[in-house]
Design a protein around this motif. Structure first.
Motif, PDB file in Angstrom:
ATOM      1  N   GLY A 195       0.767  -1.230   0.000  1.00  0.00           N
ATOM      2  CA  GLY A 195       0.000   0.000   0.000  1.00  0.00           C
ATOM      3  C   GLY A 195       0.802   1.286   0.000  1.00  0.00           C
ATOM      4  O   GLY A 195       0.267   2.346  -0.348  1.00  0.00           O
ATOM      5  N   ALA A 196       2.077   1.214   0.390  1.00  0.00           N
ATOM      6  CA  ALA A 196       2.824   2.468   0.541  1.00  0.00           C
ATOM      7  C   ALA A 196       4.251   2.406   0.025  1.00  0.00           C
ATOM      8  O   ALA A 196       4.615   3.128  -0.907  1.00  0.00           O
ATOM      9  N   THR A 197       5.088   1.556   0.619  1.00  0.00           N
ATOM     10  CA  THR A 197       6.517   1.651   0.306  1.00  0.00           C
ATOM     11  C   THR A 197       6.848   1.205  -1.117  1.00  0.00           C
ATOM     12  O   THR A 197       7.690   1.831  -1.770  1.00  0.00           O
ATOM     13  N   ALA A 198       6.202   0.150  -1.608  1.00  0.00           N
ATOM     14  CA  ALA A 198       6.481  -0.278  -2.984  1.00  0.00           C
ATOM     15  C   ALA A 198       6.015   0.767  -4.007  1.00  0.00           C
ATOM     16  O   ALA A 198       6.749   1.061  -4.963  1.00  0.00           O
ATOM     17  N   PRO A 199       4.808   1.356  -3.861  1.00  0.00           N
ATOM     18  CA  PRO A 199       4.445   2.438  -4.784  1.00  0.00           C
ATOM     19  C   PRO A 199       5.427   3.610  -4.755  1.00  0.00           C
ATOM     20  O   PRO A 199       5.762   4.172  -5.807  1.00  0.00           O
ATOM     21  N   VAL A 200       5.906   3.983  -3.560  1.00  0.00           N
ATOM     22  CA  VAL A 200       6.907   5.057  -3.468  1.00  0.00           C
ATOM     23  C   VAL A 200       8.195   4.636  -4.176  1.00  0.00           C
ATOM     24  O   VAL A 200       8.801   5.420  -4.913  1.00  0.00           O
ATOM     25  N   PHE A 201       8.594   3.391  -3.975  1.00  0.00           N
ATOM     26  CA  PHE A 201       9.805   2.871  -4.592  1.00  0.00           C
ATOM     27  C   PHE A 201       9.738   2.990  -6.113  1.00  0.00           C
ATOM     28  O   PHE A 201      10.671   3.486  -6.765  1.00  0.00           O
ATOM     29  N   PHE A 202       8.615   2.563  -6.701  1.00  0.00           N
ATOM     30  CA  PHE A 202       8.507   2.599  -8.158  1.00  0.00           C
ATOM     31  C   PHE A 202       8.234   4.008  -8.683  1.00  0.00           C
ATOM     32  O   PHE A 202       8.581   4.313  -9.830  1.00  0.00           O
ATOM     33  N   ALA A 203       7.660   4.855  -7.861  1.00  0.00           N
ATOM     34  CA  ALA A 203       7.541   6.260  -8.258  1.00  0.00           C
ATOM     35  C   ALA A 203       8.916   6.880  -8.427  1.00  0.00           C
ATOM     36  O   ALA A 203       9.180   7.610  -9.400  1.00  0.00           O
ATOM     37  N   ILE A 204       9.820   6.575  -7.494  1.00  0.00           N
ATOM     38  CA  ILE A 204      11.191   7.093  -7.583  1.00  0.00           C
ATOM     39  C   ILE A 204      11.918   6.492  -8.781  1.00  0.00           C
ATOM     40  O   ILE A 204      12.581   7.201  -9.554  1.00  0.00           O
ATOM     41  N   ILE A 205      11.811   5.175  -8.965  1.00  0.00           N
ATOM     42  CA  ILE A 205      12.496   4.501 -10.072  1.00  0.00           C
ATOM     43  C   ILE A 205      12.034   5.057 -11.417  1.00  0.00           C
ATOM     44  O   ILE A 205      12.849   5.398 -12.296  1.00  0.00           O
ATOM     45  N   PHE A 206      10.725   5.188 -11.606  1.00  0.00           N
ATOM     46  CA  PHE A 206      10.193   5.650 -12.884  1.00  0.00           C
ATOM     47  C   PHE A 206      10.483   7.126 -13.123  1.00  0.00           C
ATOM     48  O   PHE A 206      10.469   7.582 -14.270  1.00  0.00           O
ATOM     49  N   SER A 207      10.751   7.889 -12.070  1.00  0.00           N
ATOM     50  CA  SER A 207      11.036   9.320 -12.256  1.00  0.00           C
ATOM     51  C   SER A 207      12.328   9.542 -13.037  1.00  0.00           C
ATOM     52  O   SER A 207      12.541  10.621 -13.590  1.00  0.00           O
ATOM     53  N   PHE A 208      13.186   8.528 -13.098  1.00  0.00           N
ATOM     54  CA  PHE A 208      14.439   8.649 -13.855  1.00  0.00           C
ATOM     55  C   PHE A 208      14.245   8.411 -15.355  1.00  0.00           C
ATOM     56  O   PHE A 208      15.199   8.528 -16.120  1.00  0.00           O
ATOM     57  N   PHE A 209      13.028   8.080 -15.771  1.00  0.00           N
ATOM     58  CA  PHE A 209      12.776   7.793 -17.189  1.00  0.00           C
ATOM     59  C   PHE A 209      12.490   9.045 -18.013  1.00  0.00           C
ATOM     60  O   PHE A 209      12.255   8.956 -19.212  1.00  0.00           O
ATOM     61  N   THR A 210      12.516  10.216 -17.374  1.00  0.00           N
ATOM     62  CA  THR A 210      12.150  11.450 -18.086  1.00  0.00           C
ATOM     63  C   THR A 210      13.001  11.739 -19.322  1.00  0.00           C
ATOM     64  O   THR A 210      12.474  12.293 -20.297  1.00  0.00           O
ATOM     65  N   PRO A 211      14.288  11.382 -19.357  1.00  0.00           N
ATOM     66  CA  PRO A 211      15.054  11.654 -20.589  1.00  0.00           C
ATOM     67  C   PRO A 211      14.607  10.816 -21.782  1.00  0.00           C
ATOM     68  O   PRO A 211      14.935  11.143 -22.923  1.00  0.00           O
ATOM     69  N   PHE A 212      13.847   9.759 -21.532  1.00  0.00           N
ATOM     70  CA  PHE A 212      13.497   8.825 -22.597  1.00  0.00           C
ATOM     71  C   PHE A 212      12.045   8.900 -23.040  1.00  0.00           C
ATOM     72  O   PHE A 212      11.675   8.320 -24.068  1.00  0.00           O
ATOM     73  N   VAL A 213      11.204   9.606 -22.280  1.00  0.00           N
ATOM     74  CA  VAL A 213       9.779   9.699 -22.622  1.00  0.00           C
ATOM     75  C   VAL A 213       9.325  11.152 -22.484  1.00  0.00           C
ATOM     76  O   VAL A 213       9.922  11.924 -21.726  1.00  0.00           O
ATOM     77  N   PRO A 214       8.272  11.538 -23.216  1.00  0.00           N
ATOM     78  CA  PRO A 214       7.793  12.935 -23.149  1.00  0.00           C
ATOM     79  C   PRO A 214       6.911  13.186 -21.929  1.00  0.00           C
ATOM     80  O   PRO A 214       5.755  13.604 -22.049  1.00  0.00           O
ATOM     81  N   LEU A 215       7.446  12.916 -20.740  1.00  0.00           N
ATOM     82  CA  LEU A 215       6.710  13.132 -19.497  1.00  0.00           C
ATOM     83  C   LEU A 215       7.630  13.782 -18.472  1.00  0.00           C
ATOM     84  O   LEU A 215       8.851  13.577 -18.499  1.00  0.00           O
ATOM     85  N   SER A 216       7.033  14.548 -17.577  1.00  0.00           N
ATOM     86  CA  SER A 216       7.807  15.129 -16.487  1.00  0.00           C
ATOM     87  C   SER A 216       8.148  14.032 -15.483  1.00  0.00           C
ATOM     88  O   SER A 216       7.634  12.909 -15.548  1.00  0.00           O
ATOM     89  N   ALA A 217       8.997  14.367 -14.512  1.00  0.00           N
ATOM     90  CA  ALA A 217       9.358  13.398 -13.478  1.00  0.00           C
ATOM     91  C   ALA A 217       8.128  12.961 -12.688  1.00  0.00           C
ATOM     92  O   ALA A 217       7.971  11.780 -12.357  1.00  0.00           O
ATOM     93  N   ILE A 218       7.233  13.925 -12.407  1.00  0.00           N
ATOM     94  CA  ILE A 218       6.011  13.592 -11.671  1.00  0.00           C
ATOM     95  C   ILE A 218       5.119  12.682 -12.512  1.00  0.00           C
ATOM     96  O   ILE A 218       4.523  11.726 -12.007  1.00  0.00           O
TER      97      ILE A 218
END
Length: 210
Positions: free
Chosen positions: A31-54
């Motif tokens: 419910g909490a820590t895994a979603p936060v974990f993947f939110a942080i991991i996916f935030s590094f994908f911004t150079p490769f996709v047309p989306l902001s870090a958020i």
């Protein structure tokens, strides 16, 4: 009965309390820590996709919760759909592998902050973290059991059948309804520790990469 998978119709007061403590501990990850974990991991994908870090973080949360929900709906052992259930469960085990282990250590640190028995939390975590059919579920449960000085696990009834599960922790004190409040406080504190650590790690990584 709304939050646990076991049959609650014949549970004693202690059984209900134990079920609540276990599900709060286990669902800290889902419910909490895994979603936060993947939110942080996916935030590094911004150079490769047309989306902001958020935006990337939001996608990461949705991807994780889709996998987690698939496990909740299909992960039970069913003779007809056993392959679907197995695939969903294995995928969920994979994505929760790191968050569950980090969460266990966050519970130990949070138990220190809340002046609970952090030494026993550490001891029971290292001793009992693999006493569960799931490779991840016992990590937060073991740390919680040690911090509270209670024993979790044991036989439970699922879909009319008794399932013998290993005991987690030592029964230093008798479990009581008060432990439900304490485990909620402990898990919230551990989630804050996890989140602060994840955000700090992301910031440090970003600084090192610039």
């Amino acid at each position: 009965a709304k939050i646990v998978g076991r049959d609650t119709s014949e549970l004693s007061r202690d059984g209900i309390t134990r079920a609540c403590v276990e599900t709060v501990a286990e669902n800290m990850v889902d419910g909490a820590t895994a979603p936060v974990f993947f939110a942080i991991i996916f935030s590094f994908f911004t150079p490769f996709v047309p989306l902001s870090a958020i935006g990337c973080s939001a996608v990461g949360i949705f991807v994780y919760k889709a996998i987690n929900t698939m496990d909740s709906m299909l992960g039970y052992k069913n003779e007809k759909y056993i392959d679907f259930g197995r695939a969903a469960a294995r995928l969920d085990d994979f994505v929760n592998f790191l968050p569950a282990r980090i969460s266990g250590y966050c519970i130990i640190f949070a138990s220190f902050l809340l002046r609970l028995d952090w030494r026993d939390a550490r001891r029971i975590y290292h001793r009992d973290h693999d006493k569960h059919s799931s490779p991840n579920a016992a990590h937060p449960e073991a740390a919680v059991a040690g911090a509270l000085g209670v024993q979790l696990g044991g036989p439970s009834i699922y879909f009319g059948k008794t399932v013998i599960k290993p005991y987690i922790g030592d029964a230093i004190v008798e479990i009581s309804a008060q432990h439900i409040k304490i485990v909620n406080q402990l898990v919230v504190a551990a989630i804050l520790v996890f989140t602060c650590g994840a955000l700090f790690s992301r910031q440090m990584f970003s600084v090192l990469m610039t």
